[in-house]
Design a protein around this motif. Structure first.
Motif, PDB file in Angstrom:
ATOM      1  N   LEU A  97      -0.593 -10.076 -26.195  1.00  0.00           N
ATOM      2  CA  LEU A  97      -0.741  -8.620 -26.344  1.00  0.00           C
ATOM      3  C   LEU A  97      -0.256  -7.852 -25.114  1.00  0.00           C
ATOM      4  O   LEU A  97      -0.278  -6.622 -25.110  1.00  0.00           O
ATOM      5  CB  LEU A  97      -2.206  -8.263 -26.620  1.00  0.00           C
ATOM      6  CG  LEU A  97      -2.725  -8.607 -28.028  1.00  0.00           C
ATOM      7  CD1 LEU A  97      -4.227  -8.365 -28.120  1.00  0.00           C
ATOM      8  CD2 LEU A  97      -1.998  -7.780 -29.095  1.00  0.00           C
ATOM      9  N   ASP A  98       0.200  -8.575 -24.086  1.00  0.00           N
ATOM     10  CA  ASP A  98       0.667  -7.874 -22.886  1.00  0.00           C
ATOM     11  C   ASP A  98       1.940  -7.086 -23.205  1.00  0.00           C
ATOM     12  O   ASP A  98       2.815  -7.575 -23.913  1.00  0.00           O
ATOM     13  CB  ASP A  98       0.959  -8.870 -21.756  1.00  0.00           C
ATOM     14  CG  ASP A  98      -0.331  -9.513 -21.256  1.00  0.00           C
ATOM     15  OD1 ASP A  98      -1.417  -9.100 -21.705  1.00  0.00           O
ATOM     16  OD2 ASP A  98      -0.232 -10.450 -20.442  1.00  0.00           O
ATOM     17  N   ASP A  99       2.044  -5.899 -22.687  1.00  0.00           N
ATOM     18  CA  ASP A  99       3.203  -4.997 -22.890  1.00  0.00           C
ATOM     19  C   ASP A  99       3.382  -4.602 -24.347  1.00  0.00           C
ATOM     20  O   ASP A  99       4.477  -4.193 -24.742  1.00  0.00           O
ATOM     21  CB  ASP A  99       4.532  -5.633 -22.423  1.00  0.00           C
ATOM     22  CG  ASP A  99       4.434  -6.280 -21.076  1.00  0.00           C
ATOM     23  OD1 ASP A  99       3.842  -5.636 -20.194  1.00  0.00           O
ATOM     24  OD2 ASP A  99       4.913  -7.421 -20.909  1.00  0.00           O
ATOM     25  N   GLN A 120      -9.586  -2.948 -29.146  1.00  0.00           N
ATOM     26  CA  GLN A 120     -10.334  -2.699 -27.903  1.00  0.00           C
ATOM     27  C   GLN A 120      -9.429  -2.165 -26.809  1.00  0.00           C
ATOM     28  O   GLN A 120      -9.811  -1.335 -26.012  1.00  0.00           O
ATOM     29  CB  GLN A 120     -10.950  -3.996 -27.402  1.00  0.00           C
ATOM     30  CG  GLN A 120     -12.375  -4.179 -27.890  1.00  0.00           C
ATOM     31  CD  GLN A 120     -12.869  -5.592 -27.612  1.00  0.00           C
ATOM     32  OE1 GLN A 120     -12.281  -6.329 -26.805  1.00  0.00           O
ATOM     33  NE2 GLN A 120     -13.928  -5.976 -28.289  1.00  0.00           N
ATOM     34  N   ARG A 121      -8.188  -2.668 -26.802  1.00  0.00           N
ATOM     35  CA  ARG A 121      -7.237  -2.220 -25.770  1.00  0.00           C
ATOM     36  C   ARG A 121      -6.570  -0.901 -26.142  1.00  0.00           C
ATOM     37  O   ARG A 121      -5.689  -0.423 -25.437  1.00  0.00           O
ATOM     38  CB  ARG A 121      -6.124  -3.262 -25.591  1.00  0.00           C
ATOM     39  CG  ARG A 121      -6.584  -4.551 -24.966  1.00  0.00           C
ATOM     40  CD  ARG A 121      -5.339  -5.265 -24.473  1.00  0.00           C
ATOM     41  NE  ARG A 121      -5.522  -6.680 -24.259  1.00  0.00           N
ATOM     42  CZ  ARG A 121      -4.570  -7.479 -23.763  1.00  0.00           C
ATOM     43  NH1 ARG A 121      -3.393  -6.983 -23.450  1.00  0.00           N
ATOM     44  NH2 ARG A 121      -4.789  -8.753 -23.585  1.00  0.00           N
ATOM     45  N   GLY A 122      -6.894  -0.362 -27.301  1.00  0.00           N
ATOM     46  CA  GLY A 122      -6.313   0.921 -27.720  1.00  0.00           C
ATOM     47  C   GLY A 122      -4.929   0.780 -28.334  1.00  0.00           C
ATOM     48  O   GLY A 122      -4.167   1.754 -28.404  1.00  0.00           O
ATOM     49  N   ILE A 123      -4.571  -0.424 -28.763  1.00  0.00           N
ATOM     50  CA  ILE A 123      -3.241  -0.646 -29.370  1.00  0.00           C
ATOM     51  C   ILE A 123      -3.357  -0.436 -30.879  1.00  0.00           C
ATOM     52  O   ILE A 123      -4.170  -1.108 -31.528  1.00  0.00           O
ATOM     53  CB  ILE A 123      -2.738  -2.080 -29.088  1.00  0.00           C
ATOM     54  CG1 ILE A 123      -2.688  -2.352 -27.582  1.00  0.00           C
ATOM     55  CG2 ILE A 123      -1.370  -2.316 -29.736  1.00  0.00           C
ATOM     56  CD1 ILE A 123      -2.417  -3.824 -27.220  1.00  0.00           C
ATOM     57  N   GLU A 164      -8.918  -7.437 -33.224  1.00  0.00           N
ATOM     58  CA  GLU A 164     -10.065  -6.785 -32.577  1.00  0.00           C
ATOM     59  C   GLU A 164      -9.770  -6.514 -31.106  1.00  0.00           C
ATOM     60  O   GLU A 164     -10.085  -5.453 -30.578  1.00  0.00           O
ATOM     61  CB  GLU A 164     -11.314  -7.661 -32.726  1.00  0.00           C
ATOM     62  CG  GLU A 164     -11.893  -7.571 -34.131  1.00  0.00           C
ATOM     63  CD  GLU A 164     -12.952  -8.633 -34.433  1.00  0.00           C
ATOM     64  OE1 GLU A 164     -13.607  -8.497 -35.476  1.00  0.00           O
ATOM     65  OE2 GLU A 164     -13.102  -9.600 -33.641  1.00  0.00           O
ATOM     66  N   GLU A 165      -9.099  -7.474 -30.466  1.00  0.00           N
ATOM     67  CA  GLU A 165      -8.769  -7.277 -29.052  1.00  0.00           C
ATOM     68  C   GLU A 165      -7.764  -6.143 -28.887  1.00  0.00           C
ATOM     69  O   GLU A 165      -7.873  -5.323 -27.975  1.00  0.00           O
ATOM     70  CB  GLU A 165      -8.205  -8.572 -28.451  1.00  0.00           C
ATOM     71  CG  GLU A 165      -8.096  -8.474 -26.945  1.00  0.00           C
ATOM     72  CD  GLU A 165      -7.453  -9.683 -26.294  1.00  0.00           C
ATOM     73  OE1 GLU A 165      -7.562 -10.793 -26.845  1.00  0.00           O
ATOM     74  OE2 GLU A 165      -6.818  -9.484 -25.230  1.00  0.00           O
ATOM     75  N   ALA A 166      -6.798  -6.083 -29.805  1.00  0.00           N
ATOM     76  CA  ALA A 166      -5.813  -4.992 -29.744  1.00  0.00           C
ATOM     77  C   ALA A 166      -6.516  -3.645 -29.855  1.00  0.00           C
ATOM     78  O   ALA A 166      -6.242  -2.712 -29.091  1.00  0.00           O
ATOM     79  CB  ALA A 166      -4.783  -5.159 -30.860  1.00  0.00           C
TER      80      ALA A 166
END
Ligand SMILES: Nc1ncnc2c1ncn2[C@@H]1O[C@H](COP(=O)(O)OP(=O)(O)OP(=O)(O)O)[C@@H](O)[C@H]1O
Ligand SMILES: [Mg+2]
Length: 351
Positions: A150-152, A175-178, A171-173
């Motif tokens: 999910l980096d960059d 959380q990161r606002g992606i 879910e992680e995306a």
């Protein structure tokens, strides 16, 4: 037209779109299949326990994930592909993806497994029988998500593949606002449960589907109309084969510039703008497989160049019109200039 006026709902602070251009822009992460499709032509289908001769046989590169990635990358977008293939994954397919600029750091080679393969028999009436070997995509729990996937990344597009495997990453995306765009394609009918679809959709900013997938989605959610579903996401794209497509978007979401050409419609029930996107006619129609994937690639590539949502969808429609002109979903993917030229020929300018 009532509702928001032109220009009212642009991205917050006039910022850049979440997906960028190669080589350094924020990436579109596409998750889905990378397939080898073998199409054999036969006079007629054989009876059980008999053999017939193949008239012709050809191998094509396919799979929704690879189709969308290659289409968007050839059009200039920065794209990373997350997909599981086997140890037999052919070098020429890898090179083709790389040549178009797809970032393959998310391509996982599962040693001992076979690359997802689709065997298609086509008879003289153009009826087809297809048998799919999902390879490692059927048991993705054996694969580990590549670190830094999910980096960059500015946008995640979830196409085919097991939702149970994708959900933690989604879910992680979030959380990161992606923003996450869901596109289960034909697997909506037989891979997704209603509960899993509802869960994935609740994490998603947008949904792409064709009309049969739309009917299925409404059934799963117990909704009546497309507008009901449009009200649940900031972007809903429904493609309608050779009748064009419809886009609903939320001008308040801050994601899409709100430019309202003729033909738009404010849907007060769902508080979304509806855009009816015309078909861009192809020169000839040979095989429509992959039109939907090329549409998605075109949409993201246009969005990456900061085109508004109307122009991005029109560009998508034009990109798809090239793909139907040859057999195989990756055999006639256009470049940016080719799409722009076709639109100009038909009297449209996308800037
Ligand atoms: N015959 C055609 N000529 C020109 N454009 C087409 C044609 N068929 C489809 N398209 C374009 O492609 C878009 C997507 O097509 P369609 O609705 O068939 O997607 P799909 O069913 O998801 O296809 P696939 O899964 O094979 O990629 C349409 O909205 C349209 O813009
Ligand atoms: Mg499709």
């Amino acid at each position: 037209m009532t509702g928001p006026s032109a220009g009212s709902g642009g991205r917050e602070g006039g910022g850049r779109p979440p997906v960028g251009l190669r080589p350094d822009g924020p990436r579109l992460l596409v998750c889905g299949h990378t397939n080898l499709d073998y199409i054999g032509e036969v006079e007629r289908f054989p009876e059980p326990n008999t053999s017939i001769e193949m008239v012709s046989q050809k191998r094509y590169f396919g799979g929704t994930g690879a189709n969308i990635s290659r289409s968007a990358a050839r059009l200039g977008a920065a794209v990373r592909l997350y997909s599981l293939v086997g140890g037999d994954f052919p070098a020429d397919y890898k090179e083709a993806l790389e040549e178009d600029g797809v970032d393959l750091s998310g391509l996982v080679v599962v040693e001992g497994a076979l690359t997802p393969t689709c065997l298609i028999l086509s008879d003289r009436n153009h009826d087809q029988i297809a048998i799919i070997n999902q390879g490692p995509m059927a048991s993705p729990e054996r694969a580990v998500l590549p670190p830094g996937l999910l980096d960059d990344v500015g946008v995640v597009h979830i196409s085919t593949g097991r939702p149970e495997h994708y959900i933690r990453m989604v879910e992680e995306a979030v959380q990161r606002g992606i923003p996450v765009f869901l596109d289960p394609a034909q697997e909506l009918h037989y891979v997704y449960s209603p509960e899993m679809f509802a869960r994935m959709l609740s994490l998603s900013t947008g949904l792409f589907c064709n009309e049969s997938e739309m009917s299925r989605a409404l059934g799963y959610l117990g909704l009546e109309t497309e507008e009901d579903l449009a009200g649940r996401v900031a972007l809903l794209v429904v493609t309608r084969k050779d009748r064009g497509s419809t886009v609903y978007y939320d001008p308040e979401s801050g994601l899409f510039d709100c430019v309202l050409p003729g033909g738009d419609h404010w849907c007060s029930g769902c508080r979304r703008v509806r855009l009816d996107i015309p078909l861009v006619a192809a020169e000839r129609v040979v095989d429509t497989t992959g039109a939907g994937d090329a549409y998605r690639g075109g949409f993201y590539a246009a969005w990456a160049r900061d085109l508004d949502v109307w122009k991005s969808a029109l560009f998508a429609s034009a990109a798809a019109s090239f793909v139907v002109e040859a057999k195989g979903p990756q055999m006639s993917l256009p470049t940016w200039d080719m799409v722009k030229a076709r639109l100009a020929e038909r009297g449209w300018s996308v800037g």
